[in-house]
Design an enzyme around this catalytic site. Structure first.
Site, PDB file in Angstrom:
ATOM      1  CB  CYS A 181      10.734  16.900  45.999  1.00 37.55           C
ATOM      2  SG  CYS A 181       9.198  15.981  46.060  1.00 37.55           S
TER       3      CYS A 181
ATOM      4  CE1 TYR B  74     -26.341  14.038  11.732  1.00 39.88           C
ATOM      5  CE2 TYR B  74     -24.602  13.133  13.096  1.00 39.88           C
ATOM      6  CZ  TYR B  74     -25.316  14.216  12.630  1.00 39.88           C
ATOM      7  OH  TYR B  74     -25.007  15.468  13.057  1.00 39.88           O
TER       8      TYR B  74
ATOM      9  CE  LYS C 241     -27.745  14.717  26.159  1.00 41.24           C
ATOM     10  NZ  LYS C 241     -26.460  15.274  25.710  1.00 41.24           N
TER      11      LYS C 241
ATOM     12  CB  SER D 180     -29.668  21.058  17.955  1.00 36.04           C
ATOM     13  OG  SER D 180     -30.676  21.881  18.468  1.00 36.04           O
TER      14      SER D 180
ATOM     15  CG  ASP E 232     -20.139  12.080  23.071  1.00 35.61           C
ATOM     16  OD1 ASP E 232     -20.405  13.249  22.760  1.00 35.61           O
ATOM     17  OD2 ASP E 232     -19.717  11.750  24.190  1.00 35.61           O
TER      18      ASP E 232
ATOM     19  CD  GLU F 111     -29.519   7.568  12.714  1.00 33.80           C
ATOM     20  OE1 GLU F 111     -28.434   7.904  12.273  1.00 33.80           O
ATOM     21  OE2 GLU F 111     -30.592   7.676  12.082  1.00 33.80           O
TER      22      GLU F 111
ATOM     23  NE  ARG G 255     -25.691  21.922  15.527  1.00 35.86           N
ATOM     24  CZ  ARG G 255     -26.195  22.897  16.263  1.00 35.86           C
ATOM     25  NH1 ARG G 255     -25.393  23.693  16.901  1.00 35.86           N
ATOM     26  NH2 ARG G 255     -27.492  23.077  16.348  1.00 35.86           N
TER      27      ARG G 255
ATOM     28  CE  LYS H 222     -31.616  11.042  12.629  1.00 39.54           C
ATOM     29  NZ  LYS H 222     -30.387  10.753  11.880  1.00 39.54           N
TER      30      LYS H 222
ATOM     31  CE  LYS I 158     -27.693  13.665  21.087  1.00 39.97           C
ATOM     32  NZ  LYS I 158     -26.473  14.332  20.779  1.00 39.97           N
TER      33      LYS I 158
ATOM     34  CB  CYS J  41       6.185  16.920  50.139  1.00 39.98           C
ATOM     35  SG  CYS J  41       6.540  15.920  48.683  1.00 39.98           S
TER      36      CYS J  41
ATOM     37  CG  PHE K 212      -1.853   1.183   1.240  1.00 40.80           C
ATOM     38  CD1 PHE K 212      -3.048   1.183   0.530  1.00 40.80           C
ATOM     39  CD2 PHE K 212      -1.504   2.325   1.952  1.00 40.80           C
ATOM     40  CE1 PHE K 212      -3.881   2.289   0.534  1.00 40.80           C
ATOM     41  CE2 PHE K 212      -2.331   3.438   1.959  1.00 40.80           C
ATOM     42  CZ  PHE K 212      -3.521   3.415   1.249  1.00 40.80           C
ATOM     43  CG  ASP K 213       3.113   2.323   3.477  1.00 37.26           C
ATOM     44  OD1 ASP K 213       1.962   2.807   3.538  1.00 37.26           O
ATOM     45  OD2 ASP K 213       3.729   1.880   4.466  1.00 37.26           O
TER      46      ASP K 213
ATOM     47  CD  GLU L 178     -21.793  14.332  16.152  1.00 36.85           C
ATOM     48  OE1 GLU L 178     -22.600  14.721  15.267  1.00 36.85           O
ATOM     49  OE2 GLU L 178     -21.725  14.844  17.272  1.00 36.85           O
TER      50      GLU L 178
ATOM     51  CB  CYS M 174       6.254  19.514  47.180  1.00 35.15           C
ATOM     52  SG  CYS M 174       7.917  19.275  47.838  1.00 35.15           S
TER      53      CYS M 174
ATOM     54  CB  CYS N 101      10.824  15.447  49.966  1.00 37.12           C
ATOM     55  SG  CYS N 101       9.909  16.980  49.728  1.00 37.12           S
TER      56      CYS N 101
HETATM   57  S1  IVH Z   1     -29.759  13.787  13.189  1.00 35.08           S
HETATM   58  C1  IVH Z   1     -32.177  17.388  11.723  1.00 35.08           C
HETATM   59  N1  IVH Z   1     -28.499  11.641  13.987  1.00 35.08           N
HETATM   60  O1  IVH Z   1     -26.710  15.274  17.840  1.00 35.08           O
HETATM   61  C2  IVH Z   1     -31.554  16.209  12.397  1.00 35.08           C
HETATM   62  N2  IVH Z   1     -27.845  13.723  14.904  1.00 35.08           N
HETATM   63  O2  IVH Z   1     -28.761  17.660  18.972  1.00 35.08           O
HETATM   64  C3  IVH Z   1     -30.101  16.288  12.403  1.00 35.08           C
HETATM   65  N3  IVH Z   1     -25.933  13.556  16.435  1.00 35.08           N
HETATM   66  O3  IVH Z   1     -26.386  18.245  16.071  1.00 35.08           O
HETATM   67  C4  IVH Z   1     -29.447  15.482  13.419  1.00 35.08           C
HETATM   68  N4  IVH Z   1     -25.648  11.400  16.259  1.00 35.08           N
HETATM   69  O4  IVH Z   1     -24.501  16.608  16.006  1.00 35.08           O
HETATM   70  C5  IVH Z   1     -28.609  12.976  14.111  1.00 35.08           C
HETATM   71  N5  IVH Z   1     -27.423   9.649  14.550  1.00 35.08           N
HETATM   72  C6  IVH Z   1     -27.545  10.974  14.667  1.00 35.08           C
HETATM   73  C7  IVH Z   1     -26.692  11.727  15.496  1.00 35.08           C
HETATM   74  C8  IVH Z   1     -26.873  13.096  15.588  1.00 35.08           C
HETATM   75  C9  IVH Z   1     -25.194  12.509  16.815  1.00 35.08           C
HETATM   76  C10 IVH Z   1     -25.721  14.932  16.922  1.00 35.08           C
HETATM   77  C11 IVH Z   1     -25.736  15.966  15.881  1.00 35.08           C
HETATM   78  C12 IVH Z   1     -26.811  16.936  16.239  1.00 35.08           C
HETATM   79  C13 IVH Z   1     -27.057  16.620  17.677  1.00 35.08           C
HETATM   80  C14 IVH Z   1     -28.519  16.762  17.990  1.00 35.08           C
END
Ligand code: IVH
Length: 678
Positions: free
Chosen positions: A439, A231, A321, A89, A124, A120, A143, A297, A122, A415, A43-44, A179, A433, A418
């Site tokens: 120390c 997503y 959450k 959001s 982080d 699905e 964002r 959704k 969320k 400490c 690959f390299d 994300e 200290c 020491c």
């Molecule tokens: S959908 C209009 N799906 O969570 C809908 N958001 O407060 C758009 N996030 O700003 C968001 N995982 O940064 C969606 N599977 C997921 C997500 C996701 C993380 C974040 C995203 C969004 C915040 C929602």
């Protein structure tokens, strides 16, 4: 291009195209399907072949070439970009009842309509939007405030799970959202490296991901091993038809080459939604990256308009959450750790307890105020939490389980290493200290920092060898390293661990370190608050050790990114006679005590510039260096001595006013370039 060269380069162009396609394919298999079709070396070799051709024929290099994955281009500034579709959001909740209400309300509003949900994870991390036109990535934007974000395209291109060119039957113009996450493995390895390099580790993967996207050096971003979880997909009305369910769009996105996580489920009712949530609340700790909840959704996209939006978020989706997982466990004892700066950190030893997929045995108690604020008693059961962060936190005391007659924890006043009485500087939360030179952990800590990779980079001098040299009385401070002699080293260690070759290698590495640039020497000294960046700024500003030694606190505070606290710390450090002696011994040993400037010209001799705003061709530091390399001086504030104010975009109005008042000429970037003849 004339006809002949056009004919000449066509086969090369084809070869480059084929190489790029092959590399894209291998990348795709590796990152999306976890399949290696060739060895790393092969690959390299392919990548190098393409890189070489691009270097030879830069005019044929594609901006979407897989060679962009390794980065190298520098972000001068992150341009602000308006989102074509606002980045909304989601409404979110910790309560299952509210999820039930969401589901019931949605059903009521859709009044008898057949529909389903997509559930699905969320993810982080950090939300970004990717614009694709004609199957090519053209822009990546954070964002920001939802309406305007930062253009981070160069850095996004280094993330292997972001396709640069799409496969299959792609829509001509659309935006993909998702994300950017920092997978746990990569995050931990990265933080360990940071600590080894004497830098503060990041608090959690999300912060680290966010910081990475804003790195100026895209090659550095490439090293971080970030991942993009797709997503959402949207296209401007009327131009493109996407699949009519969200689930279908995610599957379609996968065909186009996006990484769509497999943890998605179409759910037909609240019972299935709840089952999905319950499953992932427990199973989330086995995932290779962080998730902080579940997003639900409405699946049929035609129904989205009917449900509409609230002020900030769509009515067709909601986020559940996860609650931070919390347990209580008895405090068995407290260790007080002493760092290289003498800072004391109390650490709780806990009865081992299971929390979010790992066993927790220790947790920081931060400082004396932290212990006092929770009124922690001996033998208390402490509540420990693990939220989105992977580091467990003490969040409280389980008062009901306090052993009878137990006494509050008494913070140590000496400490633990020491015995020196601790001090707590005014305005600081930590105890220190003050016995810096006597120390043990402070001495060893300073030595470790000094030799670390981003400082003097004396690789062969690891913690064990430093300890050995210290115990043998050969190295007490960092300057002693440069007085080591071969015959002192040989036979050192319980089992004579250092032999002829080891001694030679060690001395050679020490010798090489004398070429380490001044800015890293400054960083290596380990002054409080002076990290890698701070050291660089100080070095560039003062140019050499003598000017730095002569600087007042006020002058130090003039340096970009050096605040009053750092200025005072640097000034105090440099004022101590024992530190001056070390600096002089290092100088005598031949370490770099000034910036090596490669002069490029003398067009700016005798001129003093003040630089302000954002520039097209340079970062602010680069333009300052550029001025100096052409014989000019750079100063922090406008005065009668200023020759020119070099003004970039977004320069503060105050600066302009002051320049006009003092009659200082204002130069644009282009005028400046003309001045130095470029
Ligand atoms: S959908 C209009 N799906 O969570 C809908 N958001 O407060 C758009 N996030 O700003 C968001 N995982 O940064 C969606 N599977 C997921 C997500 C996701 C993380 C974040 C995203 C969004 C915040 C929602």
């Amino acid at each position: 291009m004339d006809l002949f060269s056009a004919i000449d380069t066509e086969p090369v162009r084809q070869q480059m195209e084929q190489l790029a396609e092959r590399i894209d394919q291998l990348n795709h298999e590796y990152y999306m399907n976890d399949r290696s079709l060739v060895s790393d070396q092969e690959f390299d070799a392919l990548l190098r072949q393409l890189q070489d051709l691009e270097a030879q024929y830069p005019e044929l290099a594609s901006p979407l070439s897989p060679t962009k994955r390794v980065g190298g281009e520098v972000n001068k500034s992150f341009r602000q970009v308006e989102h074509r579709f606002p980045m909304l959001s989601l409404g979110n909740t910790y309560s299952m009842e509210e999820i039930e209400e969401f589901e019931a309300r949605t059903r009521r509003l859709l009044d008898g309509e057949e529909f389903s949900y997509t559930c699905e994870l969320k993810y982080d991390g950090v939300a970004i939007g990717l614009t694709y036109r004609h199957g090519q990535l053209v822009q990546a934007v954070t964002r920001g405030n939802g309406a305007v974000g930062d253009d981070i395209t160069l850095n996004a291109k280094t993330i292997p799970t972001i396709p640069l060119r799409l496969r299959g039957d792609f829509p001509d113009d659309f935006e993909a959202r998702g994300e950017v996450v920092f997978p746990y493995d990569a995050f931990e390895a990265f933080n360990r490296q940071r600590e080894a390099d004497g830098e503060e580790p990041f608090a959690n993967p999300r912060n680290a991901a966010s910081g990475s996207l804003k790195l100026q050096d895209s090659a550095e971003c490439a090293k971080r091993k970030l991942m993009f979880c797709m997503y959402f997909m949207m296209a401007p009305d009327g131009t493109t038809t996407l699949p009519d369910t969200h689930y279908g769009r995610l599957e379609y996105a996968r065909q186009l080459g996006f990484k769509v996580q497999p943890y998605i489920k179409e759910c037909k009712d609240i019972a299935e939604i709840k089952a999905f949530i319950d499953h992932w609340d427990r199973a989330r700790w086995e995932l290779p990256f962080g998730t902080d909840g579940i997003v639900i959704k409405v699946n049929q996209t035609a129904l989205w308009d009917r449900l509409g939006l609230t002020a900030k978020s769509p009515r067709w989706a909601i986020a559940y959450k996860f609650k931070a997982e919390r347990v209580s466990t008895p405090l068995q004892s407290i260790d007080y750790q002493v760092g290289r700066t003498g800072k004391v950190t109390p650490v709780a030893n806990l009865a081992p307890v299971h929390l979010g997929g790992t066993t927790v045995r220790r947790a920081t108690l931060v400082n004396a105020d932290f212990i006092a604020s929770f009124d922690i008693h001996q033998g208390d059961h402490l509540f420990i939490e693990k939220g989105g962060e992977i580091i467990p936190k003490v969040v409280g005391v389980d008062i009901d389980r306090r052993p009878p007659a137990s006494l509050p924890v008494q913070y140590i006043d000496r400490c633990p290493e020491c015995g020196t009485p601790l001090v707590r500087p005014e305005g600081e939360a930590a105890h220190y200290c003050p016995n810096a030179d006597g120390c043990h952990p402070q001495i060893i800590g300073r030595l470790e920092h000094f030799v670390s990779r981003k400082a003097m980079n004396i690789e062969t001098l690891g913690p064990e060898r430093l300890e050995l040299l210290y115990r043998a009385g050969l190295v007490r401070d960092v300057a002693d390293i440069y007085s080591l002699r071969r015959e002192q080293l040989i036979g050192l260690g319980d089992e004579a661990t250092i032999q002829d070759k080891g001694a030679d290698n060690l001395l050679a590495a020490i010798e090489v370190s004398k070429e380490v640039p001044f800015e890293r020497v400054l960083f290596a000294l380990g002054m409080r608050y002076v990290g890698e960046v701070g050291a660089k700024k100080l070095a560039r500003y003062f140019k050499d050790m003598d000017s730095l030694l002569a600087a007042s606190e006020e002058e130090l505070a003039q340096v970009e990114d050096v605040g009053e606290v750092t200025a005072k710390a640097v000034h105090d450090w440099l004022a101590r006679p024992e530190h001056r002696r070390i600096v002089e011994r290092l100088r005598a040993a031949g370490l770099q005590m000034s910036c090596r400037q490669t002069a490029l010209g003398n067009q700016l001799d005798g001129l003093t510039f003040v630089v302000s705003g954002v520039f097209e061709r340079f970062s602010r530091d680069e333009i300052k260096t550029h001025i100096e390399q052409h014989g000019g001086k750079v100063s922090g504030s406008i005065s009668g001595k200023t020759s020119y104010l070099l003004a970039g975009e977004k320069m503060g109005p105050e600066k302009r006013k002051k320049a006009e008042k003092l009659g200082v000429s204002i130069l644009t970037e282009q005028e400046y370039l003309n001045m130095v003849g470029q």
